[in-house]
Design an enzyme around this catalytic site. Sequence first.
Site, PDB file in Angstrom:
ATOM      1  N   ARG A  24       0.823  -1.214   0.000  1.00 50.83           N
ATOM      2  CA  ARG A  24       0.000   0.000   0.000  1.00 50.83           C
ATOM      3  C   ARG A  24       0.857   1.265   0.000  1.00 50.83           C
ATOM      4  O   ARG A  24       0.466   2.282   0.578  1.00 50.83           O
ATOM      5  CB  ARG A  24      -0.966   0.029   1.185  1.00 50.83           C
ATOM      6  CG  ARG A  24      -2.045  -1.035   1.141  1.00 50.83           C
ATOM      7  CD  ARG A  24      -3.202  -0.597   0.253  1.00 50.83           C
ATOM      8  NE  ARG A  24      -4.233  -1.628   0.181  1.00 50.83           N
ATOM      9  CZ  ARG A  24      -5.386  -1.593   0.833  1.00 50.83           C
ATOM     10  NH1 ARG A  24      -5.671  -0.576   1.596  1.00 50.83           N
ATOM     11  NH2 ARG A  24      -6.241  -2.574   0.717  1.00 50.83           N
ATOM     12  N   ARG A  28      -3.455   6.691   1.087  1.00 47.71           N
ATOM     13  CA  ARG A  28      -3.972   7.909   1.719  1.00 47.71           C
ATOM     14  C   ARG A  28      -3.058   8.578   2.728  1.00 47.71           C
ATOM     15  O   ARG A  28      -3.344   9.681   3.183  1.00 47.71           O
ATOM     16  CB  ARG A  28      -5.322   7.600   2.374  1.00 47.71           C
ATOM     17  CG  ARG A  28      -6.442   7.420   1.367  1.00 47.71           C
ATOM     18  CD  ARG A  28      -7.622   6.720   1.995  1.00 47.71           C
ATOM     19  NE  ARG A  28      -7.237   5.361   2.361  1.00 47.71           N
ATOM     20  CZ  ARG A  28      -8.043   4.466   2.906  1.00 47.71           C
ATOM     21  NH1 ARG A  28      -9.286   4.798   3.183  1.00 47.71           N
ATOM     22  NH2 ARG A  28      -7.617   3.261   3.182  1.00 47.71           N
ATOM     23  N   ARG A  37      -6.258  11.423  -6.215  1.00 49.03           N
ATOM     24  CA  ARG A  37      -7.537  10.732  -6.030  1.00 49.03           C
ATOM     25  C   ARG A  37      -8.696  11.723  -6.161  1.00 49.03           C
ATOM     26  O   ARG A  37      -9.725  11.402  -6.776  1.00 49.03           O
ATOM     27  CB  ARG A  37      -7.565  10.070  -4.659  1.00 49.03           C
ATOM     28  CG  ARG A  37      -8.760   9.161  -4.421  1.00 49.03           C
ATOM     29  CD  ARG A  37      -8.653   8.656  -2.983  1.00 49.03           C
ATOM     30  NE  ARG A  37      -9.700   7.742  -2.596  1.00 49.03           N
ATOM     31  CZ  ARG A  37     -10.948   8.079  -2.326  1.00 49.03           C
ATOM     32  NH1 ARG A  37     -11.335   9.337  -2.446  1.00 49.03           N
ATOM     33  NH2 ARG A  37     -11.816   7.179  -1.937  1.00 49.03           N
ATOM     34  N   ASP A  74      -6.734  -2.666  -7.622  1.00 45.83           N
ATOM     35  CA  ASP A  74      -7.295  -3.307  -6.434  1.00 45.83           C
ATOM     36  C   ASP A  74      -7.640  -4.755  -6.735  1.00 45.83           C
ATOM     37  O   ASP A  74      -7.970  -5.092  -7.877  1.00 45.83           O
ATOM     38  CB  ASP A  74      -8.546  -2.571  -5.939  1.00 45.83           C
ATOM     39  CG  ASP A  74      -8.867  -2.968  -4.503  1.00 45.83           C
ATOM     40  OD1 ASP A  74      -8.207  -2.453  -3.590  1.00 45.83           O
ATOM     41  OD2 ASP A  74      -9.745  -3.827  -4.305  1.00 45.83           O
ATOM     42  N   TYR A 151     -14.826 -11.741  -0.282  1.00 47.13           N
ATOM     43  CA  TYR A 151     -15.540 -10.487  -0.565  1.00 47.13           C
ATOM     44  C   TYR A 151     -16.725 -10.734  -1.502  1.00 47.13           C
ATOM     45  O   TYR A 151     -17.783 -10.127  -1.354  1.00 47.13           O
ATOM     46  CB  TYR A 151     -14.590  -9.453  -1.184  1.00 47.13           C
ATOM     47  CG  TYR A 151     -13.564  -8.925  -0.201  1.00 47.13           C
ATOM     48  CD1 TYR A 151     -13.864  -7.860   0.653  1.00 47.13           C
ATOM     49  CD2 TYR A 151     -12.307  -9.497  -0.104  1.00 47.13           C
ATOM     50  CE1 TYR A 151     -12.938  -7.387   1.567  1.00 47.13           C
ATOM     51  CE2 TYR A 151     -11.369  -9.037   0.810  1.00 47.13           C
ATOM     52  CZ  TYR A 151     -11.687  -7.977   1.650  1.00 47.13           C
ATOM     53  OH  TYR A 151     -10.777  -7.525   2.555  1.00 47.13           O
TER      54      TYR A 151
HETATM   55  O1  CP3 Z   1      -0.027  -1.549  -2.514  1.00 51.10           O
HETATM   56  C1  CP3 Z   1      -0.283  -0.613  -3.303  1.00 51.10           C
HETATM   57  O2  CP3 Z   1       0.061   0.567  -3.117  1.00 51.10           O
HETATM   58  C2  CP3 Z   1      -1.001  -0.969  -4.592  1.00 51.10           C
HETATM   59  C3  CP3 Z   1      -2.409  -0.855  -4.618  1.00 51.10           C
HETATM   60  C4  CP3 Z   1      -3.305  -1.769  -3.777  1.00 51.10           C
HETATM   61  C5  CP3 Z   1      -4.549  -1.318  -3.262  1.00 51.10           C
HETATM   62  N1  CP3 Z   1      -5.214  -2.388  -2.722  1.00 51.10           N
HETATM   63  C6  CP3 Z   1      -5.048   0.060  -3.338  1.00 51.10           C
HETATM   64  C7  CP3 Z   1      -6.147   0.488  -2.448  1.00 51.10           C
HETATM   65  C8  CP3 Z   1      -3.200  -3.124  -3.455  1.00 51.10           C
HETATM   66  C9  CP3 Z   1      -2.041  -4.085  -3.698  1.00 51.10           C
HETATM   67  C10 CP3 Z   1      -4.419  -3.511  -2.808  1.00 51.10           C
HETATM   68  C11 CP3 Z   1      -4.714  -4.878  -2.365  1.00 51.10           C
HETATM   69  C12 CP3 Z   1      -5.963  -5.145  -1.646  1.00 51.10           C
HETATM   70  N2  CP3 Z   1      -7.188  -4.559  -1.799  1.00 51.10           N
HETATM   71  C13 CP3 Z   1      -6.103  -6.190  -0.700  1.00 51.10           C
HETATM   72  C14 CP3 Z   1      -5.030  -7.180  -0.309  1.00 51.10           C
HETATM   73  C15 CP3 Z   1      -4.007  -6.599   0.594  1.00 51.10           C
HETATM   74  C16 CP3 Z   1      -4.472  -6.297   1.987  1.00 51.10           C
HETATM   75  O3  CP3 Z   1      -4.456  -5.089   2.323  1.00 51.10           O
HETATM   76  O4  CP3 Z   1      -4.834  -7.229   2.715  1.00 51.10           O
HETATM   77  C17 CP3 Z   1      -7.437  -6.161  -0.240  1.00 51.10           C
HETATM   78  C18 CP3 Z   1      -8.036  -7.098   0.806  1.00 51.10           C
HETATM   79  C19 CP3 Z   1      -8.120  -5.142  -0.956  1.00 51.10           C
HETATM   80  C20 CP3 Z   1      -9.572  -4.786  -0.878  1.00 51.10           C
HETATM   81  C21 CP3 Z   1      -9.768  -3.394  -0.453  1.00 51.10           C
HETATM   82  N3  CP3 Z   1      -9.458  -2.289  -1.209  1.00 51.10           N
HETATM   83  C22 CP3 Z   1     -10.327  -2.952   0.767  1.00 51.10           C
HETATM   84  C23 CP3 Z   1     -10.788  -3.862   1.892  1.00 51.10           C
HETATM   85  C24 CP3 Z   1     -10.332  -1.562   0.723  1.00 51.10           C
HETATM   86  C25 CP3 Z   1     -10.947  -0.639   1.740  1.00 51.10           C
HETATM   87  C26 CP3 Z   1     -10.107  -0.475   2.933  1.00 51.10           C
HETATM   88  C27 CP3 Z   1      -9.249   0.730   2.766  1.00 51.10           C
HETATM   89  O5  CP3 Z   1      -8.036   0.613   2.954  1.00 51.10           O
HETATM   90  O6  CP3 Z   1      -9.838   1.779   2.463  1.00 51.10           O
HETATM   91  C28 CP3 Z   1      -9.740  -1.163  -0.498  1.00 51.10           C
HETATM   92  C29 CP3 Z   1      -9.517   0.217  -0.957  1.00 51.10           C
HETATM   93  C30 CP3 Z   1      -8.129   0.581  -1.398  1.00 51.10           C
HETATM   94  N4  CP3 Z   1      -7.313  -0.186  -2.186  1.00 51.10           N
HETATM   95  C31 CP3 Z   1      -7.454   1.814  -1.133  1.00 51.10           C
HETATM   96  C32 CP3 Z   1      -6.219   1.759  -1.793  1.00 51.10           C
HETATM   97  C33 CP3 Z   1      -5.177   2.828  -1.862  1.00 51.10           C
HETATM   98  C34 CP3 Z   1      -8.045   2.972  -0.374  1.00 51.10           C
HETATM   99  C35 CP3 Z   1      -9.049   3.612  -1.235  1.00 51.10           C
HETATM  100  C36 CP3 Z   1      -9.146   5.112  -1.102  1.00 51.10           C
HETATM  101  O7  CP3 Z   1      -8.299   5.847  -1.667  1.00 51.10           O
HETATM  102  O8  CP3 Z   1     -10.109   5.539  -0.473  1.00 51.10           O
END
Ligand code: CP3
Length: 342
Positions: A24, A28, A37, A74, A151
Site C-alpha cells: 500500500r 492515503r 484521487r 485493487d 468479498y
Molecule cells: O499496494 C499498493 O500501493 C497498490 C495498490 C493496492 C490497493 N489495494 C489500493 C487500495 C493493493 C495491492 C491492494 C490490495 C488489496 N485490496 C487487498 C489485499 C491486501 C491487503 O491489504 O490485505 C485487499 C483485501 C483489498 C480490498 C480493499 N481495497 C479494501 C478492503 C479496501 C478498503 C479499505 C481501505 O483501505 O480503504 C480497499 C480500498 C483501497 N485499495 C485503497 C487503496 C489505496 C483505499 C481507497 C481510497 O483511496 O479511499
Amino acid sequence: MADTKLMRALRGEAQDVPPAWMMRQAGRYLPEYKATRAKAGDFLSLCYTPDLAAEVTLQPIRRFGFDAAILFADILLVPQALGMDLWFVTGEGPRLEPVDDHRKAALLKPAEDVHETLSPVYETVKILARELPRDVPLIGFAGAPWTVATYMIAGKGTPDQGPAHAFKDGDTAAFEMLMARVTDATIEYLSAQVEAGAQVVKVFDSWAGSLTGDDFTRYCLEPAKKITAALKARHPDLPVIVFPRGAGERYVGFHEATGADCVAIDQDTDSAWAAANVQTGGCVQGNLSPKHMVTGGQALIDETLRVREAFRGGPHVFNLGHGITPDADPDNVALMLETLRG
Ligand code: CP3
C-alpha cells in the site's frame, strides 16, 4: 531485464542491504495521493484511469526511492470484471453484489472475458514500463482466489470470513466452481499484466489465516500452486511472490508446495522463526509491523534493524507485514529506509 536488487533477492541472493518496498505504498498517508484521487473523483475511477493510476504508482518511488513499484489497482477489480457490481462506501470499504448460491456463481462471466473490463489496468502497466527508472521493477498483483471469494460471497469485508466459510461448507460444489472461476480469471489477469510489462507478480491471500487443515491445502495452497505453475508455463522467468497472511505454522514448506519464488510474512510471525523455518525454502518478504509507520521513533529504528538482521543470512525483500495505514506519517517511512540502508 535489468539486474536489480529486487530481482537478485527473488533469484535467491542474500544482500547486506535488502531491496525495500511497502505494501500500500501508494495510498492515503500521502498528500500527493489524496490530491490525485480527488482529481479522479473516486477510487475506482482512479484505478481505471491509466495516467492517474500510473501517477500514484510513481509518487512513492519519487518521494522515497523504493526498490520496487507496485501497480496501483485493487484485488476487487477481478470480481467486477467477472460481472459483479462493485462500489466503495467512503469510510467503510468495498461493497459487491453477493454471490452466495449456485445460481449466482453460474452467472459469472468466463475467465477469458475479464480483459474487457481490465484493459485500462494493462494500459497503466504499459505507461509504467516506460516511465519507471530502470532500476525499479514493477510488481503486478491480484488477490488470491480465497481472499477474493470472501468479498464476493459476503459482498463486503468481514472480520471472520463467516459467509464464505458457510458457503464453502454448505454448498462445496458451488463454492469450488466459484474458486475455479476466480483462479482462471486471476491467471488471465496476471498474465496480461506481465505481457504489458510487469516484471514480478504478487498474489495477496490476506485471509489465508482463517483456513485450517485440509481447507488451507485445498483453498490457499493449491490455487497458489496452480496460478504459479500456469504463469511460469507462459512466462518461464517470471518471479512470483505469494502472501498467505496469517498462515502461521503453515508458512513452513510454502515455497516448495507452491513453486513460488518468494513468500511474504506477516508481522504476527516471529522473524527469527521465519528465517529458520521458511527462508530455508527461498526468498522471504516482510515483516515490520505497519504500526511503526504511525509511531516512529527509536522503536521504528530498533525494529527495522531487528528485521534486517533476522533475515540477513538469506534472500530477503524488506517490507511491512501488511499494508501501511492512512494514519501513517511519511517521515517515518523515510526514517525506515534511512535506517535500513545505513
Ligand atoms: O499496494 C499498493 O500501493 C497498490 C495498490 C493496492 C490497493 N489495494 C489500493 C487500495 C493493493 C495491492 C491492494 C490490495 C488489496 N485490496 C487487498 C489485499 C491486501 C491487503 O491489504 O490485505 C485487499 C483485501 C483489498 C480490498 C480493499 N481495497 C479494501 C478492503 C479496501 C478498503 C479499505 C481501505 O483501505 O480503504 C480497499 C480500498 C483501497 N485499495 C485503497 C487503496 C489505496 C483505499 C481507497 C481510497 O483511496 O479511499
